[in-house]
Design a protein around this motif. Structure first.
Motif, PDB file in Angstrom:
ATOM      1  N   UNK A  96      28.226  55.253  34.996  1.00 11.38           N
ATOM      2  CA  UNK A  96      28.343  54.127  35.931  1.00 11.38           C
ATOM      3  C   UNK A  96      27.201  53.144  35.707  1.00 11.38           C
ATOM      4  N   UNK A  97      25.988  53.654  35.544  1.00 10.74           N
ATOM      5  CA  UNK A  97      24.825  52.799  35.295  1.00 10.74           C
ATOM      6  C   UNK A  97      25.005  51.978  34.016  1.00 10.74           C
ATOM      7  N   UNK A 103      28.090  45.034  32.506  1.00 13.56           N
ATOM      8  CA  UNK A 103      28.672  43.954  33.309  1.00 13.56           C
ATOM      9  C   UNK A 103      27.602  42.930  33.667  1.00 13.56           C
ATOM     10  N   UNK A 104      26.424  43.396  34.051  1.00 13.76           N
ATOM     11  CA  UNK A 104      25.334  42.491  34.405  1.00 13.76           C
ATOM     12  C   UNK A 104      24.908  41.656  33.197  1.00 13.76           C
ATOM     13  N   UNK A 105      24.822  42.277  32.034  1.00 22.90           N
ATOM     14  CA  UNK A 105      24.452  41.548  30.817  1.00 22.90           C
ATOM     15  C   UNK A 105      25.507  40.504  30.480  1.00 22.90           C
ATOM     16  N   UNK A 107      27.580  39.029  32.562  1.00 28.49           N
ATOM     17  CA  UNK A 107      27.521  37.959  33.562  1.00 28.49           C
ATOM     18  C   UNK A 107      26.298  37.065  33.362  1.00 28.49           C
ATOM     19  N   UNK A 108      25.211  37.615  32.859  1.00 27.81           N
ATOM     20  CA  UNK A 108      24.005  36.821  32.623  1.00 27.81           C
ATOM     21  C   UNK A 108      24.221  35.825  31.479  1.00 27.81           C
ATOM     22  N   UNK A 109      24.975  36.218  30.470  1.00 27.70           N
ATOM     23  CA  UNK A 109      25.197  35.338  29.324  1.00 27.70           C
ATOM     24  C   UNK A 109      26.417  34.431  29.492  1.00 27.70           C
ATOM     25  N   UNK A 110      27.298  34.755  30.406  1.00 27.61           N
ATOM     26  CA  UNK A 110      28.502  33.958  30.641  1.00 27.61           C
ATOM     27  C   UNK A 110      28.643  33.640  32.126  1.00 27.61           C
ATOM     28  N   UNK A 111      27.742  32.806  32.670  1.00 30.79           N
ATOM     29  CA  UNK A 111      27.854  32.494  34.103  1.00 30.79           C
ATOM     30  C   UNK A 111      29.067  31.605  34.365  1.00 30.79           C
ATOM     31  N   UNK A 112      29.581  31.669  35.559  1.00 30.31           N
ATOM     32  CA  UNK A 112      30.753  30.859  35.915  1.00 30.31           C
ATOM     33  C   UNK A 112      30.345  29.544  36.490  1.00 30.31           C
TER      34      UNK A 112
END
Length: 112
Positions: A96-97, A103-105, A107-112
């Motif tokens: 899970x970690x 997912x966090x990585x 989202x950090x490189x592909x912000x909406x």
């Protein structure tokens, strides 16, 4: 009993066979060495009068099981590393970690 001894003697041909049967707890022996076990089974086998087709099906199943080595390796890995419930929970927590980190990585490189 005769068929059982014949079956075991067909499995035991070398000291390595005896060692493997002992480590997998197929049988226990009180003899001093594996060589004595091999000699004992050879002696018994030479004096037996049996039907050789008695355990043919069991022998085929054992060979099939042995040939599916990857399944037994997976089972051995699972027994060794996941024998306790806490180790299973820890493994799930790590998965899970890692997923959440990915997912966090992303989202950090592909912000909406």
């Amino acid at each position: 009993v005769t068929c059982y001894f014949h079956f075991l003697s067909s499995l035991i041909e070398t000291e390595q066979d005896v060692r493997e049967l002992r480590t997998t707890k197929v049988f226990r022996t009180h003899l001093k060495s594996d060589v004595e076990v091999v000699d004992l089974f050879k002696t018994i086998h030479n004096n037996l009068m049996i039907d050789y087709n008695s355990y043919q099906e069991v022998s085929k199943e054992l060979l099939n099981h042995y040939n599916q080595r990857y399944k037994s390796q997976i089972t051995e890995f699972a027994r060794e590393h996941f024998s306790r419930p806490w180790s299973v929970l820890a493994f799930i927590a790590v998965l899970v970690y890692l997923f959440l980190s990915a997912v966090q990585t992303y989202c950090a490189f592909h912000p909406k």
